[in-house]
Enzyme design. Sequence first.
Site, PDB file in Angstrom:
ATOM      1  N   GLU A  32       0.852  -1.191   0.000  1.00  0.00           N
ATOM      2  CA  GLU A  32       0.000   0.000   0.000  1.00  0.00           C
ATOM      3  C   GLU A  32       0.884   1.235   0.000  1.00  0.00           C
ATOM      4  O   GLU A  32       1.835   1.337   0.783  1.00  0.00           O
ATOM      5  CB  GLU A  32      -0.903  -0.020   1.233  1.00  0.00           C
ATOM      6  CG  GLU A  32      -1.569   1.294   1.593  1.00  0.00           C
ATOM      7  CD  GLU A  32      -2.428   1.871   0.480  1.00  0.00           C
ATOM      8  OE1 GLU A  32      -2.359   3.101   0.266  1.00  0.00           O
ATOM      9  OE2 GLU A  32      -3.157   1.087  -0.181  1.00  0.00           O
ATOM     10  N   HIS A  50     -25.104  -2.835   1.483  1.00  0.00           N
ATOM     11  CA  HIS A  50     -26.262  -2.798   0.597  1.00  0.00           C
ATOM     12  C   HIS A  50     -26.907  -4.176   0.472  1.00  0.00           C
ATOM     13  O   HIS A  50     -26.211  -5.195   0.468  1.00  0.00           O
ATOM     14  CB  HIS A  50     -25.843  -2.316  -0.791  1.00  0.00           C
ATOM     15  CG  HIS A  50     -25.419  -0.884  -0.822  1.00  0.00           C
ATOM     16  ND1 HIS A  50     -26.313   0.159  -0.914  1.00  0.00           N
ATOM     17  CD2 HIS A  50     -24.187  -0.306  -0.787  1.00  0.00           C
ATOM     18  CE1 HIS A  50     -25.657   1.310  -0.927  1.00  0.00           C
ATOM     19  NE2 HIS A  50     -24.367   1.055  -0.852  1.00  0.00           N
ATOM     20  N   ARG A 312     -14.809   7.958  -6.232  1.00  0.00           N
ATOM     21  CA  ARG A 312     -15.088   6.566  -6.556  1.00  0.00           C
ATOM     22  C   ARG A 312     -14.394   6.197  -7.863  1.00  0.00           C
ATOM     23  O   ARG A 312     -14.426   6.973  -8.817  1.00  0.00           O
ATOM     24  CB  ARG A 312     -16.599   6.364  -6.678  1.00  0.00           C
ATOM     25  CG  ARG A 312     -17.318   6.395  -5.344  1.00  0.00           C
ATOM     26  CD  ARG A 312     -18.797   6.686  -5.485  1.00  0.00           C
ATOM     27  NE  ARG A 312     -19.056   8.131  -5.499  1.00  0.00           N
ATOM     28  CZ  ARG A 312     -20.259   8.673  -5.629  1.00  0.00           C
ATOM     29  NH1 ARG A 312     -21.314   7.889  -5.773  1.00  0.00           N
ATOM     30  NH2 ARG A 312     -20.409   9.985  -5.622  1.00  0.00           N
ATOM     31  N   CYS A 401     -10.561  11.715  24.408  1.00  0.00           N
ATOM     32  CA  CYS A 401     -11.525  12.402  23.539  1.00  0.00           C
ATOM     33  C   CYS A 401     -12.866  12.472  24.245  1.00  0.00           C
ATOM     34  O   CYS A 401     -13.524  11.451  24.450  1.00  0.00           O
ATOM     35  CB  CYS A 401     -11.664  11.660  22.206  1.00  0.00           C
ATOM     36  SG  CYS A 401     -12.942  12.332  21.113  1.00  0.00           S
ATOM     37  N   CYS A 403     -15.686  14.173  23.272  1.00  0.00           N
ATOM     38  CA  CYS A 403     -16.857  14.089  22.390  1.00  0.00           C
ATOM     39  C   CYS A 403     -17.297  12.651  22.169  1.00  0.00           C
ATOM     40  O   CYS A 403     -18.494  12.345  22.150  1.00  0.00           O
ATOM     41  CB  CYS A 403     -16.561  14.735  21.038  1.00  0.00           C
ATOM     42  SG  CYS A 403     -16.251  16.506  21.081  1.00  0.00           S
ATOM     43  N   CYS A 436     -16.156  18.779  18.126  1.00  0.00           N
ATOM     44  CA  CYS A 436     -15.057  19.738  18.275  1.00  0.00           C
ATOM     45  C   CYS A 436     -13.902  19.462  17.322  1.00  0.00           C
ATOM     46  O   CYS A 436     -12.923  20.209  17.287  1.00  0.00           O
ATOM     47  CB  CYS A 436     -14.564  19.778  19.722  1.00  0.00           C
ATOM     48  SG  CYS A 436     -13.310  18.561  20.143  1.00  0.00           S
TER      49      CYS A 436
END
Length: 477
Positions: A32, A50, A312, A401, A403, A436
């Site tokens: 990669e 889907h 895409r 974190c 949030c 945030c």
Amino acid sequence: MAYDVVVVGGGVVGAAVAHALSFYRLSAALVEKEEELSFGVSKANSGIIHPGTQNPPRSLRGRLCVEGNRLIRRLAESLDLDFMEVGELIVAFDEAETSRLWQLKQEAEGDGVPGLEIVPRGWLRDNEPNLSREAVAALHAPTAGIISPYRLVYALAESAQLNGVELHTLTRVENIERIAGSGFNIVTSKGNFRARFLVNCAGLHADRVASMVSVPRFRIQPRKGEEYILDKKRRYITRHLLFPIPTPESKGILVTRTSDGNPMIGPTAYDVDDKVDLSTTDEGLEMVLRVATRLVPAIDRRDIIAYFAGLRPAAGDDFIVEVDADAPGFVNVAGIQSPGLTAAPAIGRLVTRLLRGQGLELASRRGSRQETPRHFRLQSMSPVAAEAAVRENPDTGDIVCRCETVSLREIKDAISAGARTLDGVKFRTRAGAGRCHGSFCTCRVMRVLSEETGRPITKISKRGPGSELVSEDRAGA
């Protein structure tokens, strides 16, 4: 470095191919170009599993979507995935659109999609109360679901690694040389890889990789989609995934749920030439709001907490999963746009069959691991269980974190699993993904990354080289 198979591309499709190969007695590597997996096309995926309702009849992508929907359910338990079945509604607003629903139903049933039903206005009022009162009917597909696209990629790759597949990041393919009778020499930014068989899952760059091996057979056309994430306080604005009537180019602008609780609206769909342009536009926002509020009038632009765009890799009307006619042993997996996330496990199986047909021996690997370790997630725990976890490990009670209620323990676990960037931590844990946008936790996450990896703070980046947040000058100031 010599392998039986090398897979190029570390998105969900490449990870799924590596996962499928890992259960056989062979040597394999995944390469990669980015610093971490899922940083390409998969990074901007909506996370929809889907059911298979909006694909061309008898198409490859339709068949693989239905198969993938079934396979995701099997993988959810063994790979500790956050899959949730929530169902899908394709909404009609008039008689002509209702007629189209019957056509979609017939086509999808022909592909094997189960449980489809045309539901009337009264059903919609009872089961989707925030849907527009102008909706007259919908095609209900109960097998639609949601999942974290990033965690799916990481889980597939982690499972593949446990079974012996090697992962090589920051490894850009620069050239491929065909070796008569014995495979391929893959020239990369980190040296050469020899492979008897080569699988091209390079997403937006699949055409470039393919052209290194054979005559160009397809062209990747980037198709931009702008999406908008809503505040988690609106998580119950819909119960299902809401779709308009699809067009030949797109499934349309949707109102969807995510596995992490934030509703999402979008995407747009228009072709662009630039494979790295991820900008959003005012025009895109207005278009998405216009269509989304037609479906759910209660949506307000003030609910939006984040904008993003994805590209895409379109390459015609269907997926390309085939052996190159002029390069035995070379498999192209290209044009994997929606529903590519859903289809990925099925694509992995198809690629293994194609490789077998090319002469790769696929003997089952004895002792292969079917399951990955369970991942700790504080936010999903009960107060009693969380209190016990804090007593066991004090890092659990150190909230990094606020949030998203992500603990220091989870940050460290993510780094142990391979996170090396802020986005890598964010995708695995949600740290920095709240309203945030990391204003509170970014500096702390950077410091933990530096401490755990032994790298200076100036080498800690958002998404890899070139996105460092602290310069050498500022670090020394």
